[in-house]
Scaffold this motif. Structure first.
Motif, mmCIF file in Angstrom:
data_model
loop_
_atom_site.group_PDB
_atom_site.id
_atom_site.type_symbol
_atom_site.label_atom_id
_atom_site.label_comp_id
_atom_site.label_asym_id
_atom_site.label_seq_id
_atom_site.Cartn_x
_atom_site.Cartn_y
_atom_site.Cartn_z
ATOM 1 N N ILE A 351 0.871 -1.184 0.000
ATOM 2 C CA ILE A 351 0.000 0.000 0.000
ATOM 3 C C ILE A 351 0.904 1.230 0.000
ATOM 4 O O ILE A 351 1.647 1.457 0.961
ATOM 5 N N VAL A 352 0.854 1.975 -1.095
ATOM 6 C CA VAL A 352 1.669 3.184 -1.196
ATOM 7 C C VAL A 352 0.810 4.381 -0.791
ATOM 8 O O VAL A 352 -0.336 4.520 -1.245
ATOM 9 N N THR A 353 1.349 5.229 0.079
ATOM 10 C CA THR A 353 0.580 6.370 0.605
ATOM 11 C C THR A 353 1.312 7.691 0.367
ATOM 12 O O THR A 353 2.481 7.690 -0.023
ATOM 13 N N ASP A 354 0.607 8.768 0.637
ATOM 14 C CA ASP A 354 1.203 10.104 0.673
ATOM 15 C C ASP A 354 1.903 10.496 -0.631
ATOM 16 O O ASP A 354 3.108 10.728 -0.666
ATOM 17 N N TYR A 355 1.108 10.566 -1.657
ATOM 18 C CA TYR A 355 1.608 10.927 -2.998
ATOM 19 C C TYR A 355 1.732 12.452 -3.133
ATOM 20 O O TYR A 355 1.029 13.206 -2.442
ATOM 21 N N PRO A 356 2.561 12.910 -4.075
ATOM 22 C CA PRO A 356 2.604 14.351 -4.361
ATOM 23 C C PRO A 356 1.211 14.830 -4.767
ATOM 24 O O PRO A 356 0.512 14.139 -5.512
ATOM 25 N N LYS A 357 0.813 15.985 -4.280
ATOM 26 C CA LYS A 357 -0.554 16.455 -4.533
ATOM 27 C C LYS A 357 -0.825 16.668 -6.022
ATOM 28 O O LYS A 357 -1.951 16.519 -6.481
ATOM 29 N N GLU A 358 0.232 16.993 -6.774
ATOM 30 C CA GLU A 358 0.035 17.299 -8.207
ATOM 31 C C GLU A 358 -0.468 16.094 -9.000
ATOM 32 O O GLU A 358 -1.074 16.260 -10.062
ATOM 33 N N ILE A 359 -0.184 14.880 -8.538
ATOM 34 C CA ILE A 359 -0.555 13.717 -9.360
ATOM 35 C C ILE A 359 -1.787 12.998 -8.829
ATOM 36 O O ILE A 359 -2.135 11.917 -9.297
ATOM 37 N N LYS A 360 -2.473 13.608 -7.839
ATOM 38 C CA LYS A 360 -3.662 12.948 -7.303
ATOM 39 C C LYS A 360 -4.880 13.871 -7.362
ATOM 40 O O LYS A 360 -4.763 15.075 -7.596
ATOM 41 N N ALA A 361 -6.066 13.283 -7.123
ATOM 42 C CA ALA A 361 -7.318 14.019 -7.295
ATOM 43 C C ALA A 361 -7.493 15.108 -6.225
ATOM 44 O O ALA A 361 -6.899 15.044 -5.144
ATOM 45 N N PHE A 362 -8.359 16.074 -6.553
ATOM 46 C CA PHE A 362 -8.547 17.279 -5.734
ATOM 47 C C PHE A 362 -9.056 17.007 -4.331
ATOM 48 O O PHE A 362 -8.861 17.782 -3.413
ATOM 49 N N TYR A 363 -9.767 15.882 -4.142
ATOM 50 C CA TYR A 363 -10.462 15.653 -2.871
ATOM 51 C C TYR A 363 -9.589 15.003 -1.797
ATOM 52 O O TYR A 363 -10.032 14.771 -0.684
ATOM 53 N N MET A 364 -8.349 14.662 -2.119
ATOM 54 C CA MET A 364 -7.515 13.975 -1.126
ATOM 55 C C MET A 364 -6.978 14.950 -0.078
ATOM 56 O O MET A 364 -6.589 16.067 -0.399
ATOM 57 N N LEU A 366 -4.873 17.125 2.259
ATOM 58 C CA LEU A 366 -3.520 17.666 2.173
ATOM 59 C C LEU A 366 -2.783 17.388 3.482
ATOM 60 O O LEU A 366 -3.302 17.640 4.569
ATOM 61 N N ASN A 367 -1.559 16.861 3.379
ATOM 62 C CA ASN A 367 -0.742 16.638 4.580
ATOM 63 C C ASN A 367 -0.152 17.955 5.088
ATOM 64 O O ASN A 367 -0.135 18.960 4.380
ATOM 65 N N ASP A 368 0.380 17.931 6.330
ATOM 66 C CA ASP A 368 0.958 19.141 6.923
ATOM 67 C C ASP A 368 2.136 19.686 6.106
ATOM 68 O O ASP A 368 2.417 20.874 6.127
ATOM 69 N N ASP A 369 2.819 18.792 5.386
ATOM 70 C CA ASP A 369 3.956 19.267 4.573
ATOM 71 C C ASP A 369 3.499 20.101 3.372
ATOM 72 O O ASP A 369 4.306 20.711 2.683
ATOM 73 N N GLU A 370 2.180 20.110 3.127
ATOM 74 C CA GLU A 370 1.565 20.835 2.004
ATOM 75 C C GLU A 370 2.076 20.403 0.635
ATOM 76 O O GLU A 370 1.828 21.048 -0.373
ATOM 77 N N LYS A 371 2.826 19.313 0.614
ATOM 78 C CA LYS A 371 3.339 18.799 -0.667
ATOM 79 C C LYS A 371 2.655 17.494 -1.051
ATOM 80 O O LYS A 371 2.529 17.172 -2.228
ATOM 81 N N THR A 372 2.262 16.738 -0.028
ATOM 82 C CA THR A 372 1.710 15.411 -0.305
ATOM 83 C C THR A 372 0.264 15.316 0.201
ATOM 84 O O THR A 372 -0.174 16.119 1.034
ATOM 85 N N VAL A 373 -0.440 14.326 -0.327
ATOM 86 C CA VAL A 373 -1.830 14.106 0.086
ATOM 87 C C VAL A 373 -1.993 12.679 0.614
ATOM 88 O O VAL A 373 -1.217 11.783 0.295
ATOM 89 N N ARG A 374 -3.074 12.507 1.407
ATOM 90 C CA ARG A 374 -3.293 11.231 2.077
ATOM 91 C C ARG A 374 -3.966 10.190 1.179
ATOM 92 O O ARG A 374 -4.993 9.609 1.523
ATOM 93 N N GLY A 375 -3.395 10.007 0.012
ATOM 94 C CA GLY A 375 -3.896 8.978 -0.896
ATOM 95 C C GLY A 375 -3.287 7.641 -0.549
ATOM 96 O O GLY A 375 -2.234 7.575 0.101
ATOM 97 N N MET A 376 -3.951 6.589 -0.956
ATOM 98 C CA MET A 376 -3.400 5.245 -0.768
ATOM 99 C C MET A 376 -3.778 4.373 -1.952
ATOM 100 O O MET A 376 -4.937 4.285 -2.332
ATOM 101 N N ASP A 377 -2.788 3.745 -2.558
ATOM 102 C CA ASP A 377 -3.057 2.791 -3.640
ATOM 103 C C ASP A 377 -2.614 1.415 -3.172
ATOM 104 O O ASP A 377 -1.518 1.268 -2.649
#
Ligand code: 4AD
Ligand code: MG
Length: 462
Positions: A351-364, A366-377
């Motif tokens: 399970i890969v998590t915390d992708y860069p926000k640019e490559i994931k959908a708008f609704y994920m 945002l993490n505190d780093d403001e770079k990644t989102v809480r997605g999981m594949d």
């Protein structure tokens, strides 16, 4: 009373009169005896029917039976002399219900290629492979409902015709009744959708998630199971233009609860297939993917690896010289990278998590780093992504700014944003591609062979 062949094959020889109905797969004829193998779809194996030509009265009907004919056979179960089955039906009566001309029937005794069978998809369910796929698919659908119902998730039906792009990726099929040869225009030359059937632009849904979220934020735990459509020009072995998706959504749940549910669900699906489709799974192991049963069993018993995108990229970058598409932080993971992680590095689902926000959908979220989102594949060996999901952004301002950054108009999603205005809570969900799951457990190489009538670019026959 006519019985299912699968039930008859489990019986012991006796004098009881039994009747079965089905389609003839093969006919072997000699001077004194004729054998039919009849299949009714209830199991991979058909039943062998034996006609003693010296005593059987209706030789005229028997002579007209061919491969593909529909028949009803009556007789008694006797111990079978031949290999492969323990009982066979000694026939006393035969009804030829539907004849099948041998010269034009497209399914002959020989083995056909999957490509050929795709061209005759209306008949391919009569083959061993497609019968087995249909039974496994049914088990996975049944197991899906059982899994979520046992956990008190509500089954929700989200719309198929939608006016919003749930993934924001613009890959939607338009639904319109406008006359394409005479399209109404506005004064400034644009298409006038107020004249269209719904008075606005509408599309086939790409996902039931957004509407699913509205129900989760009232009823807590819900799931959808419906068709979704993507006008994505991907002609690959794991993409369809029309596929089915299961999308659970949970209120008061973060990404960790989401990952735990995804893992439990996948393992439940695999264990139900092993439990209910033993014969079919043995067939797939023999003809398509060796040791499939062992592979699934190992996955069921082993915890999935959890890995951040950043760590995944570190691992992959070491092998950049071997990839067609080298990775660096910010690039999306390609199929070759998913394979490398699951097949070479971890030899397990990941399970890969915390992708860069640019490559994931708008609704994920945002993490505190403001770079990644809480997605999981969830990635599995051989196939790659089987599940995509995330914790959702629950904060109104952040969600609006994410939409703008991705060039989406927040006004189009006014009702979705209301969920963040009125009683917003952390919530999470995911989507499992149903055909990817069927493809995975059967070992079928091409996703077009696990849905009855596949739709893909330039192909929508039947
Ligand atoms: O990753 P996706 O695009 O995620 C969503 O649609 C989210 N709305 C799900 C959610 O969070 N509720 O798609 C989810 C899954 C993928 O992991 C993949 O298994 C499958 O759907 N999928 C496809 N299957 C067949 N053909 C395609 N073109 C597919 N696109 C996605
Ligand atoms: Mg995805």
């Amino acid at each position: 009373m006519k019985e299912r062949i699968v039930d008859v094959l489990r019986k012991d020889p006796s004098d009881e009169l039994i009747a079965i109905e089905g389609w003839v797969r093969t006919k072997r004829d000699s001077k004194n005896v004729c054998f039919l193998e009849v299949n009714d779809g209830s199991s991979l194996k058909g039943i062998q029917i034996v006609f003693d030509k010296n005593t059987f009265s209706d030789l005229a009907a028997l002579n007209n039976v061919t491969t593909g004919s529909a028949v009803i056979c009556e007789g008694t179960l006797v111990a079978s002399g031949g290999g492969g089955q323990s009982v066979e039906l000694a026939a006393s009566a035969l009804t030829l219900v539907g004849e099948c001309p041998t010269d034009t029937y497209p399914l002959q005794k020989k083995r056909h290629t999957l490509e050929y069978l795709r061209e005759i998809a209306h008949l391919r369910a009569r083959t061993n492979t497609f019968g087995a796929v249909a039974r496994v698919r049914n088990t996975l659908a049944w197991a899906t409902h059982k899994f979520f119902q046992d956990k008190n998730f509500l089954y929700v039906n989200t719309p198929i015709i939608s006016s919003s792009d749930a993934e924001g990726a613009g890959e939607m099929f338009r639904v319109t009744t406008l006359d394409l040869l005479n399209v109404p225009k506005t004064e400034d030359g644009q298409v006038d959708y107020t004249k269209d059937f719904f008075g606005k632009q509408t599309f086939l849904t790409v996902s039931g998630q957004l509407e699913g979220e509205t129900y989760a934020l009232a009823l807590k735990n819900i799931y959808t199971f419906g068709p979704t459509f993507r006008a994505e020009n991907s002609n690959t072995k794991r993409h369809l233009s029309e596929f089915w998706m299961i999308e659970p959504e949970m209120a008061f749940c973060d990404i960790h609860g989401n990952m735990a549910l995804a893992e439990e669900y996948v393992k439940y699906l695999f264990s139900e297939v092993l439990r209910k489709n033993e014969e079919d799974m043995e067939f797939f192991s023999r003809h398509y993917e060796a040791e499939m049963g062992t592979t699934l069993q190992k996955i069921i018993e082993t915890p999935f690896i959890r890995l951040t995108y950043t760590d995944a990229v570190k691992e992959l970058a070491k092998k950049n010289d071997t990839f067609e598409f080298p990775v660096s932080w910010g690039t999306d993971l390609q199929s070759e990278h998913e394979k490398y992680l699951t097949e070479v590095v971890f030899k397990s689902p990941v399970i890969v998590t915390d992708y860069p926000k640019e490559i994931k959908a708008f609704y994920m979220k945002l993490n505190d780093d403001e770079k990644t989102v809480r997605g999981m594949d969830v990635l599995v060996p051989r196939l790659g992504e089987i599940i995509g999901g995330s914790e959702r952004e629950a904060n109104l301002e952040i969600l609006e700014s994410r939409m703008r950054a991705l060039k989406l108009n927040p006004e189009d999603y006014w009702w979705y944003l209301d969920l963040r205005r009125f009683g917003s809570v952390p919530h999470s969900g995911f989507g499992l591609g149903f055909e990817r799951a069927v493809q995975y457990v059967t070992g079928m190489g091409n996703i077009r062979d696990v849905i009855p009538y596949p739709r893909s670019p330039k192909s929508a026959e039947f």
